[in-house]
Design a protein around this motif. Sequence first.
Motif, PDB file in Angstrom:
ATOM      1  N   ALA A   1       0.830  -1.211   0.000  1.00  0.00           N
ATOM      2  CA  ALA A   1       0.000   0.000   0.000  1.00  0.00           C
ATOM      3  C   ALA A   1       0.864   1.259   0.000  1.00  0.00           C
ATOM      4  CB  ALA A   1      -0.937  -0.005   1.205  1.00  0.00           C
ATOM      5  N   ALA A   2       1.949   1.238   0.764  1.00  0.00           N
ATOM      6  CA  ALA A   2       2.842   2.403   0.800  1.00  0.00           C
ATOM      7  C   ALA A   2       3.505   2.622  -0.559  1.00  0.00           C
ATOM      8  CB  ALA A   2       3.902   2.217   1.882  1.00  0.00           C
ATOM      9  N   LEU A   3       3.924   1.554  -1.215  1.00  0.00           N
ATOM     10  CA  LEU A   3       4.562   1.696  -2.527  1.00  0.00           C
ATOM     11  C   LEU A   3       3.576   2.172  -3.585  1.00  0.00           C
ATOM     12  CD1 LEU A   3       6.916  -1.406  -2.479  1.00  0.00           C
ATOM     13  CD2 LEU A   3       7.591   0.991  -2.420  1.00  0.00           C
ATOM     14  N   VAL A   4       2.355   1.651  -3.559  1.00  0.00           N
ATOM     15  CA  VAL A   4       1.333   2.107  -4.511  1.00  0.00           C
ATOM     16  C   VAL A   4       1.002   3.578  -4.257  1.00  0.00           C
ATOM     17  CG1 VAL A   4      -1.093   1.838  -5.192  1.00  0.00           C
ATOM     18  CG2 VAL A   4       0.376  -0.170  -4.982  1.00  0.00           C
ATOM     19  N   GLY A   5       0.842   3.948  -2.995  1.00  0.00           N
ATOM     20  CA  GLY A   5       0.578   5.342  -2.661  1.00  0.00           C
ATOM     21  C   GLY A   5       1.709   6.258  -3.102  1.00  0.00           C
ATOM     22  N   ALA A   6       2.953   5.814  -2.934  1.00  0.00           N
ATOM     23  CA  ALA A   6       4.101   6.609  -3.365  1.00  0.00           C
ATOM     24  C   ALA A   6       4.124   6.748  -4.880  1.00  0.00           C
ATOM     25  CB  ALA A   6       5.399   5.973  -2.863  1.00  0.00           C
ATOM     26  N   CYS A   7       3.796   5.690  -5.585  1.00  0.00           N
ATOM     27  CA  CYS A   7       3.736   5.764  -7.051  1.00  0.00           C
ATOM     28  C   CYS A   7       2.658   6.748  -7.500  1.00  0.00           C
ATOM     29  CB  CYS A   7       3.469   4.392  -7.653  1.00  0.00           C
ATOM     30  SG  CYS A   7       4.880   3.299  -7.567  1.00  0.00           S
ATOM     31  N   MET A   8       1.529   6.721  -6.836  1.00  0.00           N
ATOM     32  CA  MET A   8       0.460   7.660  -7.175  1.00  0.00           C
ATOM     33  C   MET A   8       0.898   9.094  -6.895  1.00  0.00           C
ATOM     34  SD  MET A   8      -2.778   5.409  -5.831  1.00  0.00           S
ATOM     35  CE  MET A   8      -3.924   6.753  -5.885  1.00  0.00           C
ATOM     36  N   LEU A   9       1.574   9.319  -5.784  1.00  0.00           N
ATOM     37  CA  LEU A   9       2.084  10.649  -5.464  1.00  0.00           C
ATOM     38  C   LEU A   9       3.093  11.103  -6.513  1.00  0.00           C
ATOM     39  CD1 LEU A   9       2.399  13.076  -3.523  1.00  0.00           C
ATOM     40  CD2 LEU A   9       4.139  11.738  -2.318  1.00  0.00           C
ATOM     41  N   TRP A  10       3.981  10.210  -6.927  1.00  0.00           N
ATOM     42  CA  TRP A  10       4.979  10.548  -7.925  1.00  0.00           C
ATOM     43  C   TRP A  10       4.325  10.920  -9.258  1.00  0.00           C
ATOM     44  CZ3 TRP A  10       6.521   8.748 -12.702  1.00  0.00           C
ATOM     45  CH2 TRP A  10       7.729   9.276 -13.176  1.00  0.00           C
ATOM     46  N   VAL A  11       3.342  10.136  -9.658  1.00  0.00           N
ATOM     47  CA  VAL A  11       2.645  10.434 -10.922  1.00  0.00           C
ATOM     48  C   VAL A  11       1.979  11.801 -10.831  1.00  0.00           C
ATOM     49  CG1 VAL A  11       0.658   9.759 -12.348  1.00  0.00           C
ATOM     50  CG2 VAL A  11       2.342   8.041 -11.652  1.00  0.00           C
ATOM     51  N   TRP A  12       1.335  12.096  -9.715  1.00  0.00           N
ATOM     52  CA  TRP A  12       0.678  13.398  -9.550  1.00  0.00           C
ATOM     53  C   TRP A  12       1.704  14.538  -9.589  1.00  0.00           C
ATOM     54  CZ3 TRP A  12       0.576  16.849  -5.196  1.00  0.00           C
ATOM     55  CH2 TRP A  12      -0.311  17.915  -5.349  1.00  0.00           C
ATOM     56  N   LEU A  13       2.831  14.346  -8.905  1.00  0.00           N
ATOM     57  CA  LEU A  13       3.837  15.402  -8.869  1.00  0.00           C
ATOM     58  C   LEU A  13       4.474  15.647 -10.234  1.00  0.00           C
ATOM     59  CD1 LEU A  13       5.667  14.615  -5.506  1.00  0.00           C
ATOM     60  CD2 LEU A  13       4.309  16.640  -6.037  1.00  0.00           C
TER      61      LEU A  13
END
Length: 148
Positions: A133-145
């Motif tokens: 979940a943390a890795l998926v959330g980080a990937c989503m944050l990276w895509v947004w940024l």
Amino acid sequence: MSLGARARCAGTQAVKESTLHPPYIAVSTWWMIAAIVTALFLVVCVPLMPSRKYKVRIACAPLLGLVFLAVAGAVRDHETQKLLSTYCTVMFAIPLGIVGRGKELKEAAEEAEKAIGGQVAPAPFKLTMQLSAALVGACMLWVWLNWG
């Protein structure tokens, strides 16, 4: 389309325009974020390792990550800002994914150390889910940024 529907669409569009764009983060700020995230990574991850061998390995991870991204960035001609955002999101996700799971992580690492050449049981389910979940959330944050 009625006048009321047009007004609602215009209002919705205005809200989307003002809230969904990521902030601009300068390269110098990314370097500061990278230093903070690296310190967080080391403070959280190193003490959770069961042996000196694992502590040394996990302590080298930030350096190896920076070297890998620098080489990949040079080969593929990526911007420094994107490389640092990638580094920061990954280095933030890993401690977030294992915080509070020290006991399970230590047990899994000790079991892997004992089972040289043999079968190792999968990591505990809760640890796996939290890290995923943390890795998926980080990937989503990276895509947004990066792509907003």
